[in-house]
Design a protein around this motif. Structure first.
Motif, PDB file in Angstrom:
ATOM      1  N   VAL A   1       0.403  -1.166   0.193  1.00 23.97           N
ATOM      2  CA  VAL A   1      -0.083  -0.191  -0.010  1.00 23.97           C
ATOM      3  C   VAL A   1       0.875   1.292  -0.277  1.00 23.97           C
ATOM      4  N   LYS A   2       0.769   2.038  -1.460  1.00 22.74           N
ATOM      5  CA  LYS A   2       1.712   2.951  -1.034  1.00 22.74           C
ATOM      6  C   LYS A   2       0.675   4.850  -0.861  1.00 22.74           C
ATOM      7  N   ILE A   3       1.864   5.745  -0.228  1.00 24.28           N
ATOM      8  CA  ILE A   3       1.126   6.493   0.129  1.00 24.28           C
ATOM      9  C   ILE A   3       2.384   7.516   0.016  1.00 24.28           C
ATOM     10  N   GLY A   4       1.194   8.535  -0.736  1.00 19.58           N
ATOM     11  CA  GLY A   4       1.853   9.897  -1.662  1.00 19.58           C
ATOM     12  C   GLY A   4       1.946  10.661  -0.686  1.00 19.58           C
ATOM     13  N   LEU A   5       3.052  11.059  -0.342  1.00 17.49           N
ATOM     14  CA  LEU A   5       3.196  12.097   0.817  1.00 17.49           C
ATOM     15  C   LEU A   5       3.075  13.577   0.338  1.00 17.49           C
ATOM     16  N   ILE A   6       3.119  14.275   0.013  1.00 12.55           N
ATOM     17  CA  ILE A   6       2.671  15.656  -0.946  1.00 12.55           C
ATOM     18  C   ILE A   6       2.827  17.041   1.138  1.00 12.55           C
ATOM     19  N   LEU A   7       4.788  17.300   0.618  1.00 16.42           N
ATOM     20  CA  LEU A   7       4.886  18.520   1.754  1.00 16.42           C
ATOM     21  C   LEU A   7       5.278  19.667   1.297  1.00 16.42           C
ATOM     22  N   PRO A   8       5.621  20.631   1.850  1.00 20.53           N
ATOM     23  CA  PRO A   8       6.562  22.233   1.342  1.00 20.53           C
ATOM     24  C   PRO A   8       7.432  21.589   1.859  1.00 20.53           C
ATOM     25  N   MET A   9       8.791  20.635   1.368  1.00 19.53           N
ATOM     26  CA  MET A   9       9.895  20.370   1.988  1.00 19.53           C
ATOM     27  C   MET A   9      11.346  21.500   2.060  1.00 19.53           C
ATOM     28  N   THR A  10      10.601  22.937   1.273  1.00 14.24           N
ATOM     29  CA  THR A  10      11.620  24.219   0.974  1.00 14.24           C
ATOM     30  C   THR A  10      10.468  24.955   0.515  1.00 14.24           C
ATOM     31  N   GLY A  11      11.272  26.147   1.194  1.00 18.94           N
ATOM     32  CA  GLY A  11      10.026  27.457   0.991  1.00 18.94           C
ATOM     33  C   GLY A  11       9.627  27.671   1.658  1.00 18.94           C
ATOM     34  N   GLN A  12       8.728  28.890   1.659  1.00 18.33           N
ATOM     35  CA  GLN A  12       8.538  29.809   2.764  1.00 18.33           C
ATOM     36  C   GLN A  12       7.668  28.875   4.333  1.00 18.33           C
ATOM     37  N   GLN A  13       6.699  27.605   3.566  1.00 14.95           N
ATOM     38  CA  GLN A  13       6.289  26.999   4.363  1.00 14.95           C
ATOM     39  C   GLN A  13       7.413  25.615   4.686  1.00 14.95           C
ATOM     40  N   ALA A  14       8.612  25.098   4.893  1.00 14.64           N
ATOM     41  CA  ALA A  14       9.432  24.606   5.178  1.00 14.64           C
ATOM     42  C   ALA A  14       9.081  23.818   6.383  1.00 14.64           C
ATOM     43  N   SER A  15       8.836  24.939   7.284  1.00 12.49           N
ATOM     44  CA  SER A  15       9.156  24.503   9.018  1.00 12.49           C
ATOM     45  C   SER A  15       7.624  22.917   8.443  1.00 12.49           C
ATOM     46  N   THR A  16       6.097  23.309   7.644  1.00 12.90           N
ATOM     47  CA  THR A  16       5.835  22.384   7.924  1.00 12.90           C
ATOM     48  C   THR A  16       5.958  20.872   7.590  1.00 12.90           C
ATOM     49  N   GLY A  17       6.509  21.287   6.945  1.00  9.95           N
ATOM     50  CA  GLY A  17       7.216  19.435   5.667  1.00  9.95           C
ATOM     51  C   GLY A  17       7.618  19.072   6.747  1.00  9.95           C
ATOM     52  N   LYS A  18       8.787  19.569   7.189  1.00 11.54           N
ATOM     53  CA  LYS A  18       9.651  19.768   7.784  1.00 11.54           C
ATOM     54  C   LYS A  18       8.710  18.351   9.438  1.00 11.54           C
ATOM     55  N   GLN A  19       8.183  19.568   9.702  1.00 15.01           N
ATOM     56  CA  GLN A  19       7.677  19.149  11.281  1.00 15.01           C
ATOM     57  C   GLN A  19       6.594  17.638  10.334  1.00 15.01           C
ATOM     58  N   ILE A  20       5.796  17.593   9.777  1.00 17.05           N
ATOM     59  CA  ILE A  20       4.820  15.873   9.252  1.00 17.05           C
ATOM     60  C   ILE A  20       5.792  15.189   8.642  1.00 17.05           C
ATOM     61  N   ASP A  21       6.360  15.112   7.798  1.00 21.22           N
ATOM     62  CA  ASP A  21       7.333  14.175   7.244  1.00 21.22           C
ATOM     63  C   ASP A  21       8.805  13.066   8.849  1.00 21.22           C
ATOM     64  N   ALA A  22       8.892  14.752   9.699  1.00 27.18           N
ATOM     65  CA  ALA A  22       9.413  14.184  11.037  1.00 27.18           C
ATOM     66  C   ALA A  22       8.896  12.572  11.541  1.00 27.18           C
TER      67      ALA A  22
END
Length: 388
Positions: free
Chosen positions: A25-46
């Motif tokens: 079962v594959k989950i596509g995780l689309i996040l802002p890992m760079t740019g202005q909202q990068a902290s959001t991506g970093k937190q969710i990915d972690a």
């Protein structure tokens, strides 16, 4: 370009039976890992990585594979990545979505492909109405703005200026706060908005200062609170007698310690604090910090952590069947204990129901925290509730 898009959308209709039959079962995780909202991506990915480390990568006999993509908070990029993940990678679930425009851009793809879209961050009320396959584990801005308005009137604040980032969640926060504040007897002197991208708060803060209001109500997206607070102090508003009240995005746990003692005493409303007093949260914070070099988890992280839990539990309910309609049906009404407190998925709206906490920024053990002092239990999205 148009032909490619038509072909991609056409291809989506053939995928659900393929996804449900896969051993992985594959989950596509689309996040802002760079740019202005990068902290959001970093937190969710972690948080997603922590959940996988704690719960393993097998559920209901199926191997779980997470495919992370960086959309840089550009909705056209989000849409393209979502199409590629569904058509090429044959993901069973799309997840993440740091900002509202990205979540909205993906909704038609979720509908066409019958693939659940688990929104772990974006907070505009209408997102879950964009597709019957959208479910949210984060929050809506109205969930925090309405309790903040109620608290303000009860505590002697009569005249307020609002200042929000000029996009979906900000407009939701402005309207929800203003409507409730006025209904309870308060006066909104002015509604001010700032651009979401490359915001300069200084001129708007000067306008707010000139009104001599009792308080300034603020919403800015996660990751830009520190910049706002810096300019708030530079304009001398911290010493002007004007109270600062906010949604918890402004006093984000991720950046709070860097804001300095000027934010001590700021009252805000939100769904999660790293200081939340529960055994589950204490173990979550400890594990998150240990896995991420001491980084403190914020409210975006729990959106990601709980999103993974919802996916895992839905797969358990379906016996590992990744058919999108079955997964969404399994998610509706599901309730569990989160690091933020008790939460559930509203079976009618597919939106999150959760406690909202009124908090005050205080120093605890030499660090700044949002310390909860009041709880509003089981808050549904007020925007949708008002439509009934």
């Amino acid at each position: 370009m148009l032909r490619r898009e038509i072909l991609a959308i056409a291809a989506l209709t053939f995928l659900p039976s393929v996804a449900s039959a896969q051993d992985t079962v594959k989950i596509g995780l689309i996040l802002p890992m760079t740019g202005q909202q990068a902290s959001t991506g970093k937190q969710i990915d972690a948080a997603v990585k922590l959940y996988l480390a704690q719960h393993g990568t097998t559920v209901a006999g199926k191997k779980i594979e997470v495919i992370l993509k960086d959309d840089t908070s550009v909705p056209d990029v989000t849409k393209r990545l979502a199409q590629e993940l569904v058509v090429n990678d044959k993901v069973a679930v799309l997840a993440g979505f740091g900002i509202t425009p990205s979540a909205m851009a993906t909704a038609p793809i979720a509908t066409q492909a019958k693939v659940p879209e688990v929104v772990m961050a974006a907070g505009t009320s209408s997102i879950t109405e964009a597709s019957p396959f959208v479910v949210r584990t984060s929050f809506t801005l109205a969930q925090s703005a309405v309790p903040m308005a109620e608290w303000s009137v009860k505590n002697g604040i009569r005249k307020v200026v609002t200042m929000v980032s000029d996009y979906g969640p900000g407009i939701d926060a402005e309207k929800s706060f203003s409507d409730k504040f006025k209904a309870d007897g308060g006066t909104i002197i002015e509604n001010l908005r700032v651009p979401m991208r490359s915001p300069d708060f200084a001129p708007v803060l000067q306008k707010a200062a000139d009104t001599k209001a009792d308080a300034l109500f603020v919403f800015v997206p996660s990751g830009t609170g520190a910049q706002f607070v810096k300019q708030f102090i530079e304009r001398g508003l911290d010493k002007s007698g004007m109270k600062l009240i906010a949604t918890g995005d402004v006093t984000d746990d991720d950046q709070l310690n860097g804001m300095g003692d000027a934010v001590v005493g700021v009252i805000n409303a939100h769904n999660y604090s790293a200081n939340h007093d529960s055994a589950l949260n204490k173990s979550y914070v400890e594990a998150f910090r240990k896995a991420n070099g001491g980084l403190r988890p914020n409210f975006m992280s729990v959106g990601g952590y709980d999103g993974m839990h919802l996916i895992y539990e839905a797969l358990k309910k379906t016996g590992g069947d990744a058919n999108g309609e079955k997964l969404i049906a399994a998610m509706k009404g599901f309730a569990w204990e989160s690091p933020r407190g008790p939460i559930s998925i509203d079976p009618d709206t597919r939106d999150i129901v959760q406690n909202i906490y009124i908090r005050k920024v205080e120093k605890v053990g030499g660090e700044l925290y949002n310390v909860e002092f009041a709880t509003i239990p089981n808050v549904k999205d007020p925007v949708k509730a008002a439509k009934k």
